[in-house]
Structures are given as C-alpha cells and as structure tokens.
Design a protein around this motif. Sequence first.
Motif, mmCIF file in Angstrom:
data_model
loop_
_atom_site.group_PDB
_atom_site.id
_atom_site.type_symbol
_atom_site.label_atom_id
_atom_site.label_comp_id
_atom_site.label_asym_id
_atom_site.label_seq_id
_atom_site.Cartn_x
_atom_site.Cartn_y
_atom_site.Cartn_z
ATOM 1 N N PRO A 46 0.810 -1.223 0.000
ATOM 2 C CA PRO A 46 0.000 0.000 0.000
ATOM 3 C C PRO A 46 0.849 1.281 0.000
ATOM 4 O O PRO A 46 2.074 1.223 -0.107
ATOM 5 N N TRP A 47 0.157 2.421 0.175
ATOM 6 C CA TRP A 47 0.820 3.727 -0.003
ATOM 7 C C TRP A 47 1.272 4.378 1.292
ATOM 8 O O TRP A 47 1.930 5.412 1.263
ATOM 9 N N ASN A 48 0.882 3.853 2.444
ATOM 10 C CA ASN A 48 1.100 4.645 3.656
ATOM 11 C C ASN A 48 2.563 4.633 4.132
ATOM 12 O O ASN A 48 3.069 5.646 4.609
ATOM 13 N N PRO A 90 4.039 -2.013 -6.252
ATOM 14 C CA PRO A 90 3.800 -1.042 -5.174
ATOM 15 C C PRO A 90 2.484 -0.326 -5.437
ATOM 16 O O PRO A 90 1.937 -0.425 -6.540
ATOM 17 N N SER A 91 1.996 0.398 -4.464
ATOM 18 C CA SER A 91 0.779 1.189 -4.694
ATOM 19 C C SER A 91 1.032 2.204 -5.798
ATOM 20 O O SER A 91 2.069 2.864 -5.826
ATOM 21 N N GLU A 92 0.058 2.343 -6.664
ATOM 22 C CA GLU A 92 0.187 3.327 -7.745
ATOM 23 C C GLU A 92 0.204 4.744 -7.177
ATOM 24 O O GLU A 92 0.666 5.681 -7.817
ATOM 25 N N VAL A 93 -0.251 4.903 -5.947
ATOM 26 C CA VAL A 93 -0.309 6.236 -5.344
ATOM 27 C C VAL A 93 1.092 6.702 -4.922
ATOM 28 O O VAL A 93 1.384 7.900 -4.912
ATOM 29 N N PRO A 111 5.803 -12.050 15.518
ATOM 30 C CA PRO A 111 4.748 -12.169 14.508
ATOM 31 C C PRO A 111 3.989 -10.865 14.351
ATOM 32 O O PRO A 111 3.624 -10.238 15.345
ATOM 33 N N PHE A 112 3.768 -10.484 13.104
ATOM 34 C CA PHE A 112 3.096 -9.218 12.824
ATOM 35 C C PHE A 112 1.856 -9.473 11.975
ATOM 36 O O PHE A 112 1.934 -10.048 10.889
ATOM 37 N N GLY A 113 0.702 -9.033 12.476
ATOM 38 C CA GLY A 113 -0.530 -9.188 11.698
ATOM 39 C C GLY A 113 -1.727 -9.183 12.617
ATOM 40 O O GLY A 113 -1.589 -9.054 13.833
HETATM 41 P P1 NDP Z 1 -5.659 -0.815 -1.143
HETATM 42 O O1 NDP Z 1 -6.289 -2.082 -0.693
HETATM 43 O O2 NDP Z 1 -6.484 0.137 -1.892
HETATM 44 O O3 NDP Z 1 -4.386 -1.113 -2.043
HETATM 45 C C1 NDP Z 1 -3.290 -1.886 -1.617
HETATM 46 C C2 NDP Z 1 -2.533 -2.391 -2.840
HETATM 47 O O4 NDP Z 1 -3.363 -3.300 -3.547
HETATM 48 C C3 NDP Z 1 -2.160 -1.307 -3.834
HETATM 49 O O5 NDP Z 1 -0.934 -1.633 -4.441
HETATM 50 C C4 NDP Z 1 -3.293 -1.384 -4.813
HETATM 51 O O6 NDP Z 1 -2.985 -0.836 -6.052
HETATM 52 C C5 NDP Z 1 -3.494 -2.875 -4.906
HETATM 53 N N1 NDP Z 1 -4.789 -3.301 -5.395
HETATM 54 C C6 NDP Z 1 -5.971 -2.632 -5.372
HETATM 55 N N2 NDP Z 1 -6.946 -3.382 -5.942
HETATM 56 C C7 NDP Z 1 -6.386 -4.549 -6.318
HETATM 57 C C8 NDP Z 1 -6.871 -5.735 -6.954
HETATM 58 N N3 NDP Z 1 -8.141 -5.873 -7.307
HETATM 59 N N4 NDP Z 1 -6.010 -6.734 -7.183
HETATM 60 C C9 NDP Z 1 -4.725 -6.626 -6.809
HETATM 61 N N5 NDP Z 1 -4.194 -5.538 -6.224
HETATM 62 C C10 NDP Z 1 -5.010 -4.501 -5.960
HETATM 63 O O7 NDP Z 1 -5.046 -0.165 0.180
HETATM 64 P P2 NDP Z 1 -4.381 1.259 0.317
HETATM 65 O O8 NDP Z 1 -3.214 1.359 -0.613
HETATM 66 O O9 NDP Z 1 -5.452 2.286 0.259
HETATM 67 O O10 NDP Z 1 -3.770 1.189 1.794
HETATM 68 C C11 NDP Z 1 -4.485 1.517 2.938
HETATM 69 C C12 NDP Z 1 -4.992 0.272 3.632
HETATM 70 O O11 NDP Z 1 -3.908 -0.580 3.935
HETATM 71 C C13 NDP Z 1 -5.671 0.564 4.965
HETATM 72 O O12 NDP Z 1 -6.840 -0.214 5.071
HETATM 73 C C14 NDP Z 1 -4.648 0.106 5.986
HETATM 74 O O13 NDP Z 1 -5.179 -0.272 7.225
HETATM 75 C C15 NDP Z 1 -4.029 -1.048 5.285
HETATM 76 N N6 NDP Z 1 -2.722 -1.346 5.850
HETATM 77 C C16 NDP Z 1 -2.582 -2.488 6.578
HETATM 78 C C17 NDP Z 1 -1.370 -2.792 7.172
HETATM 79 C C18 NDP Z 1 -1.183 -4.064 7.929
HETATM 80 O O14 NDP Z 1 -0.033 -4.428 8.154
HETATM 81 N N7 NDP Z 1 -2.215 -4.772 8.324
HETATM 82 C C19 NDP Z 1 -0.215 -1.874 7.066
HETATM 83 C C20 NDP Z 1 -0.482 -0.717 6.255
HETATM 84 C C21 NDP Z 1 -1.694 -0.467 5.679
HETATM 85 P P3 NDP Z 1 -3.467 0.670 -6.369
HETATM 86 O O15 NDP Z 1 -2.768 1.543 -5.411
HETATM 87 O O16 NDP Z 1 -3.071 0.845 -7.755
HETATM 88 O O17 NDP Z 1 -4.974 0.648 -6.169
#
Ligand code: NDP
Length: 481
Positions: free
Chosen positions: A148-150, A174-177, A449-451
């Motif tokens: 994700p992007w954070n 990686p996230s497109e963002v 363990p992380f999750g």
């Molecule tokens: P998203 O679920 O929107 O996206 C995560 C990744 O998945 C991005 O690379 C995204 O690409 C990709 N993606 C989106 N749709 C699909 C699909 N249909 N098939 C395959 N890949 C896909 O999450 P965010 O990027 O918005 O991140 C925020 C979220 O992540 C929050 O809910 C946060 O809690 C969670 N998070 C969880 C963590 C953990 O360890 N549990 C740690 C950090 C964040 P694209 O960007 O192009 O859409």
Amino acid sequence: MLRLQNYINGELRGPTNGKHFDNVDPSTGKVFSEIPDSQEEDVLLALDAAKKAFPLWSNTSLDERSRILTKIADLIKEQMDDLAFAECQDNGKPLSLAKRVDIPRAESNLRFFAQAITQFASESHRTSDSIINYTTRKPIGVVGCISPWNLPLYLFTWKIAPALATGNTVVAKPSEVTPVTAYLFSKICIETGLPPGVLNIVHGLGGTAGNAIVSHPEIKAISFTGGTTTGAKIASIASPMFKKTSLELGGKNPNIIFADCDYDKMLKTTMHSSFANQGQICLCGSRIFVERSIYDRFKNDFVEKTNALAVGDPMDKSSKMGAVVSEAHMNKVLSYIQLAKDEGGTVLAGGERVKLGGRCEDGFYIKPTIIEGLDYQCRTNQEEIFGPVVTITPFDTEEEALRMANSTIYGLASSVWTSDLSRAHRMADKIEAGIVWINCWLLRDLRTPFGGVKASGVGREGGQEVLRFFTEPKNVCIQYG
Ligand code: NDP
C-alpha cells in the motif's frame, strides 16, 4: 518530469502499451511524475523473467543471497537522503519522518532477513527408535507482493526481503499512489547486481496490474497489505486456485487508558499513536478509551497538545504533520468527520481542511481532529478512517473497556496504559488483536509475529512466520533398523 519505468528481467523498461498516468505530490497538489499504466502483458513478461530466474536463484547459496541482500541494505543507507526526499514528495509525510522511520526501516528489513535466512532451520521429529521424520522447507517459486501507499518502501521491502531471502523469485507491485521509492529501489537492485528476473517490479493500477498478478495460476503465493475490501477480493480470486495468501488488512485499533498509568508518557505516546504519518499507519490507535476519573484531565491536555501540532510543508523541519496522501483520500477523511457530526459527535479539535500558503496552497492537509460524544457502535467508531481523526470515549470498568475495544470487525493492534501488572496481563489476554502494546506503541522487534485477527487479516509477517510463509514444507518419514 520524472517518468518511472518497470523493472523486468534486470532492466528498466516502459509499459508495453506506452501509456502512463500522472503522479501527484500531495503537498502541492501538482503532478511531478508519470507512472507506467502496466497491463496483464507486462505482468506476463515479469512472470516469464521470474520463472527463468527461479532455478538459479533458489539454488544460490544462503551466504550469497545474504550477501546480496546486505549489499542492497548498504545502498539504501547510502542513498538515504534521496530515498527520504522521494518518499516525502510522493506521500506527503514529513521529510523528518521519512528519514527517521521509513527509509531506516526499509534498510533494516533487508539487513534483518539477510541475517535471518542464515539462521532459519526446519524441524526433525523422532517418533521411535527406528522412525525419524525430517522436514524440508523449499521456496515456493514465483510469488506476488502487493503493497500500500502509507509506508511505501518500508512495507514493500517488508515483503520482498523475506521472499527473496527464502529463494523465491518475485513479481511485485507497489501502490500506484506512491511508486517512486520502489522505482529507486529497482535501480539499487541493478547497482547491486541482483541477477535478472529475481525481482520484477510492475507499476500500475490495482485493478489491472495488481489483478493480473493475483489471477495468474503460476504465481503461487500472494503477500498483500492493504484494505480489507481489496483483501477479500484478492482472497476470492486466489483461494480457488489454492494459492498461499498472507493478507495484512485494515484496523480500527483501540487505545485503552487507565487512571493508574504513567500519565505523561501516555499523553506523549498517544499524540504519536493518534497522528503519526497523518494517522495513516495501520497501527494507529483511532479509538481512545479513557477511564472516567481522568477523562476530563486527559481531554483538556490532549486537545491543547493537538491544537499545537504543526501541520505544514512536509519538507519543512518544523512540520510535525504533512499532507494526507491524495485529494481523494482527503475527501474521504473529511466525509468521515461530517459523518461523525451527523452521528451526534462533538469536534473538540481540528475537523477541517488546512489551507497553507506558498508552494503548498493546493496541497491536501487536514487538521488533527478529536471527536467525542459518540456511541462506540456508530459507524465513525466502527469503520476505518485511516487519517488524522480519533474519537475519545470514557469508560468505568475493565469489562466495559474490553467490550468497546472488541466491538469492531477488526483486530490488528491495540495499546493499554496501566501500572497494574495483573490488569495488563488480563487485558492482553482478552483483547482481540494480533498485537498488544502495554505502556508503549509501535515498538517493533522484527522477529515477532506481525498481523491481525478477524477482518484485519490472515497469516503473519515477521521473523520465522514469514520465512515459513514463503517456503513449502515437506515431511520425510524414514523407518530404519
Ligand atoms: P488498497 O487495498 O487500496 O491497495 C493496496 C494495494 O493493492 C495497492 O498496491 C493497490 O494498487 C493494490 N490493489 C488494489 N486493488 C487490487 C486488486 N483488485 N487486485 C490486486 N491488487 C489490488 O489499500 P491502500 O493502498 O489504500 O492502503 C491503505 C490500507 O492498507 C488501509 O486499510 C490500511 O489499514 C491497510 N494497511 C494495513 C497494514 C497491515 O499491516 N495490516 C499496514 C499498512 C496499511 P493501487 O494503489 O493501484 O490501487
């Protein structure tokens, strides 16, 4: 204008269709780079390269894999300033935070797994005098990593380092963002001499490039971090193919504060756990439950400190908070603040967009926001907002605090503040979460363990857990004598 490229078979190359889309700097609202709009055909090229690289990489000695990962870590360290700048520009986080946390942690992810793989062992079970079992653990093959992007480079490397250390080859997105540090990472891999095809990075949208990774039957495991809805979609595609999945998803973490805590330490840490990275850390404590006898004191101090928190240009050293990641995300967070008001909440601090001047006048900034007066079961207290917004709620008993803490579909992380040792253990035992911090927050030991549990995910990352995830066990049973 920076134009990113995919990293496939050891080379940087544009997407096959030649198309790109804009990447916006959230601190200014201006486009600063272009991202490949990769499609399935690019993922197939990456997969082909990864398949070809697998036999050699999976048979490369542990020492050699460890050496290469260590060299990547060294280069991350060397290029710390450039990487931190890129992370700040791409994500909107304060430069100081990227320098202090994101990039050092990406470096230590590589360094940690470079060491961990040399210590990884599999089990042996002696059944009787004449029967022995031993278990081998082999790499799975080509695996997919989606992040994700954070915490862009931090979470990208948290997956890639163990996947590579265990001998898999990788197709990653990686996230497109926030793709820029992953692009710089691919350059580091080339500089390091990572053999072609071992790691392939495809940039693009989740629905196209991401979906192609998840859907391909020859990508045997998916390690995903992101939102719970996306995780469910990925599971629905991957599970019928019996792929291994590690899903690290959303959270709505409780921060439970008892009157007997170390108040000053709690207050200081709660400022971080509420608003670090603009509240965009999956581990942030967004629901704060405070024992009633200190509720008013806490409320006054917390509001005062929050109002003093400097939101500003992320490049500026004095800024404690930068921009949220995108305009769409800013609007989502603001819509939740409106929802909180509609649900009867009172905004005690923040509650609106911040308009900065100069180069930041079109940036996406939100004041750190505190809301009180909401029922623990309302949507604001149940749904993940993932921004600088927290709610505060008083409680009278441990049971009540636990009931409210455990009331959401999520179960990622939690914090408890108390000086009563017995209570700390009781709470740790009963909180439904994968991670419990007692009298601290975000202290991480990469071996643990992380999750999360419930809708926060399936599987665990970190230490032995992730080394097991990225390997396939085989038990060999021998009868002799
Ligand atoms: P998203 O679920 O929107 O996206 C995560 C990744 O998945 C991005 O690379 C995204 O690409 C990709 N993606 C989106 N749709 C699909 C699909 N249909 N098939 C395959 N890949 C896909 O999450 P965010 O990027 O918005 O991140 C925020 C979220 O992540 C929050 O809910 C946060 O809690 C969670 N998070 C969880 C963590 C953990 O360890 N549990 C740690 C950090 C964040 P694209 O960007 O192009 O859409």
